[in-house]
Design a protein around this motif. Structure first.
Motif, PDB file in Angstrom:
ATOM      1  N   ALA A 208       0.834  -1.208   0.000  1.00 46.18           N
ATOM      2  CA  ALA A 208       0.000   0.000   0.000  1.00 46.18           C
ATOM      3  C   ALA A 208       0.869   1.259   0.000  1.00 46.18           C
ATOM      4  O   ALA A 208       0.582   2.226  -0.722  1.00 46.18           O
ATOM      5  CB  ALA A 208      -0.944  -0.013   1.198  1.00 46.18           C
ATOM      6  N   LEU A 423     -13.436   3.841   4.455  1.00 38.89           N
ATOM      7  CA  LEU A 423     -12.626   3.921   3.249  1.00 38.89           C
ATOM      8  C   LEU A 423     -13.485   3.827   1.996  1.00 38.89           C
ATOM      9  O   LEU A 423     -13.157   4.437   0.963  1.00 38.89           O
ATOM     10  CB  LEU A 423     -11.575   2.808   3.260  1.00 38.89           C
ATOM     11  CG  LEU A 423     -10.462   2.973   4.297  1.00 38.89           C
ATOM     12  CD1 LEU A 423      -9.589   1.727   4.343  1.00 38.89           C
ATOM     13  CD2 LEU A 423      -9.616   4.198   3.983  1.00 38.89           C
ATOM     14  N   ASP A 492      -5.798   2.164  -0.143  1.00 35.22           N
ATOM     15  CA  ASP A 492      -6.095   1.901   1.269  1.00 35.22           C
ATOM     16  C   ASP A 492      -7.240   0.908   1.410  1.00 35.22           C
ATOM     17  O   ASP A 492      -7.229   0.049   2.304  1.00 35.22           O
ATOM     18  CB  ASP A 492      -6.445   3.207   1.985  1.00 35.22           C
ATOM     19  CG  ASP A 492      -5.238   4.112   2.164  1.00 35.22           C
ATOM     20  OD1 ASP A 492      -4.097   3.611   2.037  1.00 35.22           O
ATOM     21  OD2 ASP A 492      -5.431   5.314   2.429  1.00 35.22           O
TER      22      ASP A 492
END
Length: 508
Positions: A208, A423, A492
């Motif tokens: 990530a 998210l 994310d």
């Protein structure tokens, strides 16, 4: 107006325009400190050289550095990942250590009586194999004796050619289903699963961050291109202003104002290039060679267009069970339950069954006929603990630990759900904000083009043209920021759902 006028003509225009003396205060407010003491002609050359260098377009990316290259490098060569792999190997070695409790044991002994009333001598070997499914063991051996032994050592007598022994010990109650050896093996095996899930957590985090670093580098390159284009507009315009001032169509102060714009836009280019170099340094932590050494990507490897964000799973909540941190807690719960079995095992009485067969080989020895032929033995051993304070204490502690771990799992699951939902909202809103930023950029660019046409036709002023151009550049920069936020939000979310395929952690 041509996009790229010949460099010699542009250089002559700038030199002649900037040779005109500026007021002392104005000159010191606009020029870089390193050229403040230079003569007027040298100052013009320095400004022209710096501006032209900063305005040069980025080299063509003949071999763009792709995200796949970066993810592959970080997957196999990032120090954090290699450290986590080392912990996995350590856990696997601990399994081998625990398996050592079931190793076959070999024993040899020799006893003699050089002096004394008895002159007996005995030699023997034993092989013992602990049972992997029971707390007992199986054994076999061979003994050979000569001479006489005291009454308490009557078992030392053998036939002329020795005695062959085979036997086994079974646990019927305590240690039948679990004992310390099997508990340690189970814990060591589950520690491998813990280490592997920890490795996956580390790898997901590294990937990530690698995605964010690569996109930050690409976005920084795009931003540098925006400000270089903005600077190039001012440089291209300077030649036309020089000609118009010479012909008396424009006031001379216009050249000074445009020089101020060149310096201001040059500053923006330098800042953007600094950000690009810093982003390249950050990317080098993930883009490594085969030896694990960081590689610094050059501007010639910048992709020509913005990357697409990672795909998002349709049902992100369904990916909850893929989270390695949730698996870690599940393994901890399984370990606590295994310890609970061991603690309950301590309450059971010990009841062991022993079976043994002795085969005497050859004629009778010194011990006589009792030590010939085949002899078999069966025996039971019972041991009952009368007080169980240690066992009760351990059992209570394990139950409390198990309850605590189960509550921790509940909290982690709730936190993961909230994280994924947050998210998902961020990714959805980032797409909306990017659409707005693109619309704003298109309109700002259209306004800047229209204002330049009006200025060329004499229907606008230079100040308004600069405002429109810089507003368009700001809109382009905001569009890049919005694109970066969307990319990071998708990355994310991929990390939160443990999407190993999107993060480049699979071979496919």
């Amino acid at each position: 107006m041509p996009a790229n006028p010949p460099s010699k003509v542009l250089l002559l225009w700038l030199l002649s325009a900037m040779a005109a003396p500026l007021p002392a205060g104005q000159a010191q407010a606009q020029l870089p400190a390193q050229v403040l003491s230079a003569p007027s002609s040298q100052t013009s050359r320095a400004l022209e050289s710096d501006a032209r260098t900063a305005a040069l377009p980025l080299p063509a990316a003949t071999t763009p550095l792709t995200l796949e290259e970066v993810l592959a490098a970080s997957r196999f060569h990032a120090p954090q990942v290699l450290e986590a792999l080392a912990r996995v190997r350590g856990a696997e070695s601990r399994v081998l250590t625990a398996e050592g409790a079931f190793d076959t044991l070999f024993n040899a002994a020799l006893d003699t009586r050089p002096t004394g009333f008895y002159d007996g001598a005995q030699a023997g070997v034993r092989v013992m194999q602990p049972l992997a499914t029971n707390g007992g063991n199986a054994y076999a051996g061979y003994d050979l004796s000569r001479g006489t032994f005291p009454s308490y050592g009557a078992n030392d007598y053998t036939a002329r050619y020795g005695r062959i022994t085979a036997g086994t010990l079974f646990s019927l109650l305590r240690d039948r289903d679990i004992d310390d050896r099997r508990f340690n093996r189970a814990i060591a095996t589950s520690d491998v699963v813990l280490a592997d899930n920890d490795r996956l957590m580390v790898a997901i985090g590294v990937q990530a961050r690698a995605i964010a670093a690569w996109n930050s580098w690409v976005i920084a390159g795009q931003r540098a291109g925006v400000f270089k284009d903005l600077l190039q507009l001012a440089l291209d315009r300077q030649g036309g202003f020089k000609r118009q001032v010479t012909e008396g169509l424009r006031p001379a102060i216009l050249l000074t104002e445009n020089e101020q714009n060149i310096l201001r836009r040059q500053t923006l280019v330098v800042q953007a290039e600094q950000a690009l170099e810093q982003a390249a340094v950050g990317l080098s932590l993930f883009w490594r060679d085969a030896d694990g050494n960081p590689q610094l990507p050059g501007a010639d490897r910048l992709p020509s267009r913005l990357p697409q964000p990672l795909p998002i799973a349709e049902d992100v909540i369904a990916a909850l069970e893929n989270r390695p941190d949730l698996r870690l807690v599940d393994v901890r719960i399984a370990q606590a339950r295994t310890r609970l079995l061991l603690d309950r095992n301590s309450f059971l009485p010990r009841l062991d069954l022993r079976a043994e067969v002795n085969q005497y080989v050859g004629d009778a020895g010194v011990g006589g006929r009792p030590y010939t032929g085949t002899e078999s033995k069966l025996g039971l051993t019972l041991s009952v603990p009368l007080q169980q304070r240690v066992a009760r204490g351990r059992l209570g502690q394990t139950r409390a630990d198990l309850d605590g771990i189960q509550q921790r799992r509940r909290l982690i699951e709730d936190q993961i759900r909230a994280e994924i939902m947050g998210l998902s909202i961020a990714a959805r809103q980032a797409r909306r904000l990017l659409g707005i930023a693109i619309d704003e950029q298109d309109r700002a660019l259209a306004m800047a083009r229209a204002e330049r046409r009006r200025f060329q036709e004499g229907a606008s002023d230079f100040f308004l043209v600069n405002i429109r151009e810089e507003a368009a550049a700001d809109a382009q920069a905001r569009r890049l920021d919005a694109a970066f936020r969307q990319i990071v939000a998708h990355a994310d979310l991929a990390a939160a759902t443990a999407d190993v395929k999107a993060l480049g952690l699979t071979s496919n």
